[in-house]
Design a protein around this motif. Structure first.
Motif, PDB file in Angstrom:
ATOM      1  N   PRO A  99       0.776  -1.248   0.000  1.00  0.00           N
ATOM      2  CA  PRO A  99       0.000   0.000   0.000  1.00  0.00           C
ATOM      3  C   PRO A  99       0.804   1.292   0.000  1.00  0.00           C
ATOM      4  CG  PRO A  99      -1.058  -1.611   1.410  1.00  0.00           C
ATOM      5  CD  PRO A  99       0.252  -2.223   0.996  1.00  0.00           C
ATOM      6  N   SER A 100       1.792   1.430   0.898  1.00  0.00           N
ATOM      7  CA  SER A 100       2.510   2.713   0.954  1.00  0.00           C
ATOM      8  C   SER A 100       3.366   2.920  -0.292  1.00  0.00           C
ATOM      9  CB  SER A 100       3.367   2.801   2.214  1.00  0.00           C
ATOM     10  OG  SER A 100       4.344   1.769   2.255  1.00  0.00           O
ATOM     11  N   GLY A 102       2.563   1.687  -3.284  1.00  0.00           N
ATOM     12  CA  GLY A 102       1.603   2.014  -4.326  1.00  0.00           C
ATOM     13  C   GLY A 102       1.171   3.467  -4.259  1.00  0.00           C
ATOM     14  N   ALA A 103       0.998   3.995  -3.035  1.00  0.00           N
ATOM     15  CA  ALA A 103       0.608   5.397  -2.889  1.00  0.00           C
ATOM     16  C   ALA A 103       1.661   6.340  -3.459  1.00  0.00           C
ATOM     17  CB  ALA A 103       0.358   5.711  -1.407  1.00  0.00           C
ATOM     18  N   LEU A 104       2.924   5.956  -3.361  1.00  0.00           N
ATOM     19  CA  LEU A 104       3.998   6.790  -3.895  1.00  0.00           C
ATOM     20  C   LEU A 104       4.108   6.699  -5.418  1.00  0.00           C
ATOM     21  CD1 LEU A 104       6.952   6.193  -1.387  1.00  0.00           C
ATOM     22  CD2 LEU A 104       5.788   8.362  -1.818  1.00  0.00           C
ATOM     23  N   PRO A 107       0.281   6.678  -8.643  1.00  0.00           N
ATOM     24  CA  PRO A 107      -0.240   7.905  -9.249  1.00  0.00           C
ATOM     25  C   PRO A 107       0.622   8.435 -10.397  1.00  0.00           C
ATOM     26  CG  PRO A 107      -0.381   8.034  -6.868  1.00  0.00           C
ATOM     27  CD  PRO A 107       0.449   6.820  -7.185  1.00  0.00           C
ATOM     28  N   ASP A 124      -3.671  -3.999  -4.329  1.00  0.00           N
ATOM     29  CA  ASP A 124      -2.851  -3.679  -3.150  1.00  0.00           C
ATOM     30  C   ASP A 124      -2.815  -4.905  -2.247  1.00  0.00           C
ATOM     31  OD1 ASP A 124      -5.617  -3.151  -2.783  1.00  0.00           O
ATOM     32  OD2 ASP A 124      -5.207  -2.147  -0.898  1.00  0.00           O
ATOM     33  N   ASP A 126      -0.871  -6.329   1.193  1.00  0.00           N
ATOM     34  CA  ASP A 126      -0.020  -5.978   2.331  1.00  0.00           C
ATOM     35  C   ASP A 126       0.590  -7.246   2.907  1.00  0.00           C
ATOM     36  OD1 ASP A 126       1.231  -4.359   4.103  1.00  0.00           O
ATOM     37  OD2 ASP A 126      -0.523  -3.910   5.320  1.00  0.00           O
ATOM     38  N   ASP A 226      -1.277   0.538   8.827  1.00  0.00           N
ATOM     39  CA  ASP A 226      -1.730   1.710   8.074  1.00  0.00           C
ATOM     40  C   ASP A 226      -0.938   2.931   8.537  1.00  0.00           C
ATOM     41  OD1 ASP A 226      -3.112   4.019   7.185  1.00  0.00           O
ATOM     42  OD2 ASP A 226      -4.985   2.894   7.025  1.00  0.00           O
ATOM     43  N   ARG A 228      -1.225   6.068   7.764  1.00  0.00           N
ATOM     44  CA  ARG A 228      -2.042   7.238   8.115  1.00  0.00           C
ATOM     45  C   ARG A 228      -2.559   7.110   9.548  1.00  0.00           C
ATOM     46  NH1 ARG A 228      -0.012   7.766   3.986  1.00  0.00           N
ATOM     47  NH2 ARG A 228       1.470   8.545   5.509  1.00  0.00           N
ATOM     48  N   SER A 247       6.861   8.622   2.952  1.00  0.00           N
ATOM     49  CA  SER A 247       5.460   8.309   3.254  1.00  0.00           C
ATOM     50  C   SER A 247       4.863   9.220   4.315  1.00  0.00           C
ATOM     51  CB  SER A 247       5.340   6.847   3.709  1.00  0.00           C
ATOM     52  OG  SER A 247       5.698   5.960   2.674  1.00  0.00           O
ATOM     53  N   VAL A 249       3.165  12.337   5.609  1.00  0.00           N
ATOM     54  CA  VAL A 249       2.411  13.419   4.969  1.00  0.00           C
ATOM     55  C   VAL A 249       1.944  14.480   5.967  1.00  0.00           C
ATOM     56  CG1 VAL A 249       1.646  11.923   3.092  1.00  0.00           C
ATOM     57  CG2 VAL A 249       0.220  12.145   5.123  1.00  0.00           C
TER      58      VAL A 249
END
Length: 309
Positions: A99-100, A102-104, A107, A124, A126, A226, A228, A247, A249
């Motif tokens: 996940p982390s 993929g977030a980077l 996009p 995704d 994990d 997670d 976040r 990661s 934010v």
């Protein structure tokens, strides 16, 4: 030997049970068993043996799996050669990302592939790096991460491409006594309460390294995967945590590079051997490499002072 029966054998090596192979290949379990029995007759040796209530590959079975990889790779190369005659890359590429990561990267990767003729289907997942061989039974490309001191995920049945190195920092709340520091030594963290991730992931590997350096086992209040959620708990000054640098934010948190400890995770792309010869898969790998270079370059332009380990 039938190519399709060799494919069934490889699926068994990847998935471990007749039922899982049947589900993956849309066959009945009895049909899978029959295909493996016929293949054993063709080979003239036992390919499977009892293992408690289950079955496993014999030494001969494992050897034939290696040859099956070569045969199926040759078939894939033949398809690839035909694809070159058809021109630009086409087809569907299945990609698994943690996940982390993929977030980077996604996009950037997905828009880059939008008009390429390649249909990228992302999922995704994990799971720790040890699960990469199993994931390659369902995906063409797996984005994984490991502690920089750990060995590569490559083995005779997995090809690994390093993408980038991401430092792992200590993050603390804006009200924490260490907030605003430019770095921190492991010994200073001996009395802290921690948030960590589940075992087998790079962040937890670094926390164990801190324990080795200090001789003090960390007090881990919660294990959460997670980032976040971890950030929110750290911001509330519930505990401190380790987080990958790119990661983070929440601008209120203080990120403190560690001194005296190698603290970073390595991004890797895993595929089957020879998979990169596919124009479609090769295009996806190139898009990931470009995205990783952009992320690393942009991190150097952030206004926050960064200290490499």
């Amino acid at each position: 030997m039938s190519v399709e029966r060799l494919r069934v054998l490889r699926e068994f090596a990847d998935r471990g049970t007749i039922a899982a192979v049947a589900a993956a290949l849309s066959m009945t379990p009895s049909a899978v068993s029959q295909q493996l029995k016929v293949l054993a007759k063709e080979a003239g040796v036992d390919l499977l043996e009892p293992d408690g209530r289950r079955i496993r590959l014999t030494d001969a079975g494992r050897a034939l799996v290696m040859r099956a990889d070569e045969v199926l790779a040759a078939m894939d190369r033949a398809m690839i050669e035909m694809a070159h005659y058809r021109g630009s890359p086409r087809g569907r590429v299945r990609v698994a990302v943690f996940p982390s990561g993929g977030a980077l990267l996604l996009p950037r990767v997905l828009p880059a592939m939008a008009d390429s003729g390649v249909d990228v289907v992302a999922g995704d997942v994990d799971l720790p790096p040890s699960e990469v061989p199993r994931l390659l039974a369902d995906y063409d490309v797996v984005l994984t991460h490991r502690d920089e001191r750990s060995p590569s995920t490559a083995d005779p049945r997995v090809t690994s491409l390093m993408l980038m190195r991401e430092p792992i920092d200590v993050v603390v709340a804006p009200t924490h006594r260490f907030a605003g520091r430019t770095s921190i030594a492991p010994a200073e963290l001996a009395e802290e309460t921690w948030l960590s991730v589940r075992g087998g992931f790079p962040v937890d590997d670094v926390l164990r390294s801190i324990a080795t350096v200090t001789g003090v086992q960390p007090r881990i209040a919660q294990r959460l995967n997670d980032f976040r959620l971890i950030e929110a708990m750290v911001a509330a000054d519930y505990a401190v945590a380790l987080m990958p640098r790119y990661s983070v934010v929440n601008p209120a948190l203080s990120s403190l590079p560690l001194t005296g400890v190698r603290a970073a995770r390595i991004f890797e792309l895993a595929t089957r051997p020879h998979a990169a010869r596919s124009p479609a898969i090769g295009a996806v790998l190139t898009a990931f490499r470009t995205a990783a270079r952009e992320v690393a370059a942009e991190s150097l332009l952030r206004p926050t002072v960064r200290h490499e380990n």
